[in-house]
Scaffold this active site. Structure first.
Site, PDB file in Angstrom:
ATOM      1  N   HIS A  45       0.810  -1.215   0.000  1.00  0.00           N
ATOM      2  CA  HIS A  45       0.000   0.000   0.000  1.00  0.00           C
ATOM      3  C   HIS A  45       0.847   1.271   0.000  1.00  0.00           C
ATOM      4  CE1 HIS A  45      -3.128  -2.941   1.076  1.00  0.00           C
ATOM      5  NE2 HIS A  45      -3.906  -2.123   0.388  1.00  0.00           N
ATOM      6  N   ARG A  89     -15.268  -5.382   1.374  1.00  0.00           N
ATOM      7  CA  ARG A  89     -15.232  -3.936   1.196  1.00  0.00           C
ATOM      8  C   ARG A  89     -15.302  -3.650  -0.296  1.00  0.00           C
ATOM      9  NH1 ARG A  89     -10.178  -1.702  -0.103  1.00  0.00           N
ATOM     10  NH2 ARG A  89     -10.731   0.243   0.931  1.00  0.00           N
ATOM     11  N   GLU A 101     -14.430  -2.672  -7.418  1.00  0.00           N
ATOM     12  CA  GLU A 101     -13.968  -3.972  -6.947  1.00  0.00           C
ATOM     13  C   GLU A 101     -14.737  -4.347  -5.690  1.00  0.00           C
ATOM     14  OE1 GLU A 101      -9.281  -3.397  -8.298  1.00  0.00           O
ATOM     15  OE2 GLU A 101      -9.804  -3.472  -6.179  1.00  0.00           O
TER      16      GLU A 101
HETATM   17  C1  HEM Z   1      -4.892  -0.233  -3.120  1.00  0.00           C
HETATM   18  C2  HEM Z   1      -7.107  -0.070   1.176  1.00  0.00           C
HETATM   19  C3  HEM Z   1      -6.784  -4.863   1.574  1.00  0.00           C
HETATM   20  C4  HEM Z   1      -3.773  -4.871  -2.171  1.00  0.00           C
HETATM   21  C5  HEM Z   1      -5.618   0.196  -2.048  1.00  0.00           C
HETATM   22  C6  HEM Z   1      -6.183   1.514  -1.906  1.00  0.00           C
HETATM   23  C7  HEM Z   1      -6.779   1.567  -0.709  1.00  0.00           C
HETATM   24  C8  HEM Z   1      -6.629   0.286  -0.068  1.00  0.00           C
HETATM   25  C9  HEM Z   1      -7.510   2.765  -0.098  1.00  0.00           C
HETATM   26  C10 HEM Z   1      -6.159   2.629  -2.974  1.00  0.00           C
HETATM   27  C11 HEM Z   1      -7.227   2.289  -3.976  1.00  0.00           C
HETATM   28  C12 HEM Z   1      -7.587   3.313  -5.023  1.00  0.00           C
HETATM   29  O1  HEM Z   1      -7.598   4.519  -4.819  1.00  0.00           O
HETATM   30  O2  HEM Z   1      -7.962   2.895  -6.150  1.00  0.00           O
HETATM   31  C13 HEM Z   1      -7.227  -1.365   1.637  1.00  0.00           C
HETATM   32  C14 HEM Z   1      -7.918  -1.743   2.857  1.00  0.00           C
HETATM   33  C15 HEM Z   1      -7.844  -3.109   2.951  1.00  0.00           C
HETATM   34  C16 HEM Z   1      -7.085  -3.561   1.809  1.00  0.00           C
HETATM   35  C17 HEM Z   1      -8.599  -0.768   3.789  1.00  0.00           C
HETATM   36  C18 HEM Z   1      -8.393  -4.074   3.964  1.00  0.00           C
HETATM   37  C19 HEM Z   1      -9.309  -3.772   4.860  1.00  0.00           C
HETATM   38  C20 HEM Z   1      -5.872  -5.271   0.639  1.00  0.00           C
HETATM   39  C21 HEM Z   1      -5.325  -6.603   0.557  1.00  0.00           C
HETATM   40  C22 HEM Z   1      -4.491  -6.603  -0.489  1.00  0.00           C
HETATM   41  C23 HEM Z   1      -4.498  -5.279  -1.074  1.00  0.00           C
HETATM   42  C24 HEM Z   1      -5.654  -7.775   1.494  1.00  0.00           C
HETATM   43  C25 HEM Z   1      -3.689  -7.791  -0.943  1.00  0.00           C
HETATM   44  C26 HEM Z   1      -2.421  -7.799  -1.011  1.00  0.00           C
HETATM   45  C27 HEM Z   1      -3.832  -3.615  -2.754  1.00  0.00           C
HETATM   46  C28 HEM Z   1      -3.109  -3.241  -3.953  1.00  0.00           C
HETATM   47  C29 HEM Z   1      -3.417  -1.913  -4.223  1.00  0.00           C
HETATM   48  C30 HEM Z   1      -4.341  -1.483  -3.185  1.00  0.00           C
HETATM   49  C31 HEM Z   1      -2.193  -4.152  -4.769  1.00  0.00           C
HETATM   50  C32 HEM Z   1      -2.848  -1.066  -5.383  1.00  0.00           C
HETATM   51  C33 HEM Z   1      -1.566  -0.450  -4.859  1.00  0.00           C
HETATM   52  C34 HEM Z   1      -0.746   0.227  -5.958  1.00  0.00           C
HETATM   53  O3  HEM Z   1      -1.150   1.296  -6.459  1.00  0.00           O
HETATM   54  O4  HEM Z   1       0.316  -0.321  -6.311  1.00  0.00           O
HETATM   55  N1  HEM Z   1      -5.919  -0.532  -0.919  1.00  0.00           N
HETATM   56  N2  HEM Z   1      -6.724  -2.477   1.046  1.00  0.00           N
HETATM   57  N3  HEM Z   1      -5.348  -4.496  -0.356  1.00  0.00           N
HETATM   58  N4  HEM Z   1      -4.555  -2.534  -2.313  1.00  0.00           N
HETATM   59 FE1  HEM Z   1      -5.587  -2.513  -0.611  1.00  0.00          FE
END
Ligand code: HEM
Length: 336
Positions: free
Chosen positions: A193, A223, A265
Site C-alpha cells: 500500500h 469492502r 472492486e
Molecule cells: C490499493 C485499502 C486490503 C492490495 C488500495 C487503496 C486503498 C486500499 C484505499 C487505494 C485504492 C484506489 O484509490 O484505487 C485497503 C484496505 C484493505 C485492503 C482498507 C483491507 C481492509 C488489501 C489486501 C491486499 C491489497 C488484502 C492484498 C495484497 C492492494 C493493492 C493496491 C491497493 C495491490 C494497489 C496499490 C498500488 O497502487 O500499487 N488498498 N486495502 N489491499 N490494495 Fe488494498
C-alpha cells in the site's frame, strides 16, 4: 448458469441486469479512503437493484471473463505466482472456493468427499469433473490456484501471517487496476500500500492490517474500492500499460459516456480454515457512464464525487486527464 441458480431480481424495473446487480460504492456525495469493511454475504439493496448475496459471484459475463483470463495468463504466466511455502494455502483456498461455489450455485457446481478421503469436483458450467487428493499435485491438471483460478471470475491473493504482519505470498490476478502482481508478490501488506496517498498518515492501512491480523475463520468480511477505466477492459495491469494507458488521453466529449466506465472492486477478506492464511478475493465490475445515467441518483452522485475528489486521489487513481470531461458529461441535462 442454470435458471435455478439465478439470483432473485427486483421486480418492476427494466434496467439491464448489469445495472441492477452493480455494487454501487458510494454511501455519500463525497468520497474519502477508509477501511470500510463489513460482514460478507449479505444482500445490499441499491437504488437500481441488489448485490452481495454470495462471496463467489457467477454472472452473465462468466465465460467471457474466464476466456479473457486464460488469454492474459497465456501471454504472461507471471500473473500467477506462488511462493513455495504457500502451496498448502493454495489447496486450502481451492477447497474453500469449491465449497462456496457448490453451496451458492448447487445446480452448477458440486464438491463431494469420497469414502477413501479423496474429493470429487463437478463444474457443469465448464463441463469439468475431477477427482483429487488434497496435497497430491499429480491428481490435478494444474496447480491448485491455477486450477480454481480458471473457474472463478475473482482475482485471488493469499496472504501469509508471520512476524505480526501479512505477506502477499501467492496470487492469481488478471484484472489488476494499475498495479503489478508479479512485482507485489512477496511484499508485506504495508509495503504494497506504499503508493496509495493519504492512507498512511490517516492510519487507514495500519488499522486495516490490525483488523486482518485478528480475522477468524468462518467470519468473512468485504469492502469495495473504485476507480475508472476506458472501455470494458479488465486487464489494466502495469505490464500492459502501453495497451490501455494512452486511451485515457484519447477520450472525447462525444464518446466519454460510452467508453468511460466506473470500475468497482468487491473485495472479500477471509481466514482460511486449515492453513490460517488470509484469502483476498477481488471481483471487478464495470459500468459505463451511459449505463450509470440510466439511474438518475447514481448519475448525480458520481458527478458530485468526481467534482469534489481531491487532486492527489484523482492523480493516484489515474483520472487526471478526463475527470473534468466526465463531470461535465454527467452534469449535462440529457447526457448522450
Ligand atoms: C490499493 C485499502 C486490503 C492490495 C488500495 C487503496 C486503498 C486500499 C484505499 C487505494 C485504492 C484506489 O484509490 O484505487 C485497503 C484496505 C484493505 C485492503 C482498507 C483491507 C481492509 C488489501 C489486501 C491486499 C491489497 C488484502 C492484498 C495484497 C492492494 C493493492 C493496491 C491497493 C495491490 C494497489 C496499490 C498500488 O497502487 O500499487 N488498498 N486495502 N489491499 N490494495 Fe488494498
Amino acid at each position: 448458469m442454470t435458471t435455478t441458480d439465478l439470483p432473485a431480481q427486483p421486480t418492476g424495473t427494466d434496467l439491464p441486469e448489469r445495472v441492477r446487480r452493480f455494487p454501487w460504492p458510494f454511501p455519500a456525495d463525497r468520497y474519502r479512503y477508509s477501511a470500510n469493511v463489513e460482514p460478507a454475504a449479505r444482500t445490499v439493496t441499491t437504488t437500481a437493484g441488489a448485490w452481495g448475496e454470495r462471496l463467489v459471484d457467477v454472472d452473465a459475463d462468466h465465460h467471457h471473463e474466464l476466456a479473457a483470463r486464460e488469454q492474459v495468463l497465456r501471454a504472461d504466466p507471471s500473473r500467477c505466482a506462488v511462493l513455495a511455502h504457500m502451496v498448502p494455502a493454495t489447496w486450502d483456498a481451492m477447497l474453500f472456493l469449491m465449497r462456496e461455489m457448490s453451496s451458492g450455485y448447487p445446480a452448477s457446481f458440486a464438491l463431494r468427499r469420497l469414502d477413501d478421503g479423496s474429493w470429487h469436483w463437478r463444474n457443469d458450467l465448464l463441463g469439468l469433473e475431477q477427482r483429487f487428493v488434497v496435497g497430491n499435485a499429480s491428481t490435478l491438471p494444474a496447480d491448485p490456484l491455477r486450477y480454481i483460478g480458471a473457474q472463478v471470475q475473482e482475482d485471488l491473493v493469499l496472504l501469509d501471517q508471520r512476524e505480526d504482519a501479512l505477506w502477499a505470498d501467492a496470487a492469481l490476478v488478471t484484472s489488476a487496476a494499475d498495479w503489478s502482481v508479479n512485482f507485489d508478490v512477496g511484499m508485506s501488506f504495508l509495503q504494497i500500500h506504499g503508493p496509495v496517498p493519504r492512507v498512511h498518515e490517516e492510519g487507514v492501512v495500519p488499522r486495516a492490517q490490525q483488523f486482518l491480523l485478528r480475522l477468524q475463520p468462518g467470519e468473512p468480511y468485504r469492502r469495495t474500492n473504485w476507480t475508472m477505466t476506458v472501455d470494458r477492459r479488465l486487464d489494466t495491469a502495469t505490464e500492459t500499460y502501453p495497451q490501455w494507458g494512452p486511451d485515457r488521453s484519447r477520450l472525447t466529449a462525444a464518446d466519454v459516456g460510452r467508453r468511460l466506465h466506473l470500475r468497482v472492486e468487491v473485495q472479500h477478506l477471509l481466514r482460511l480454515p486449515d492453513s490460517g492464511c488470509i484469502l483476498f478475493l477481488i471481483r471487478t465490475h464495470l459500468l459505463s457512464l451511459a449505463e450509470i445515467a440510466a439511474v438518475p441518483a447514481w448519475r448525480r452522485q458520481l458527478a458530485s464525487v468526481l467534482a469534489e475528489l481531491p487532486q492527489d486521489m484523482v492523480d493516484y487513481k489515474g483520472l487526471t486527464r478526463f475527470r473534468d470531461m466526465a463531470v461535465t458529461w454527467l452534469q449535462a441535462d440529457s447526457p448522450q
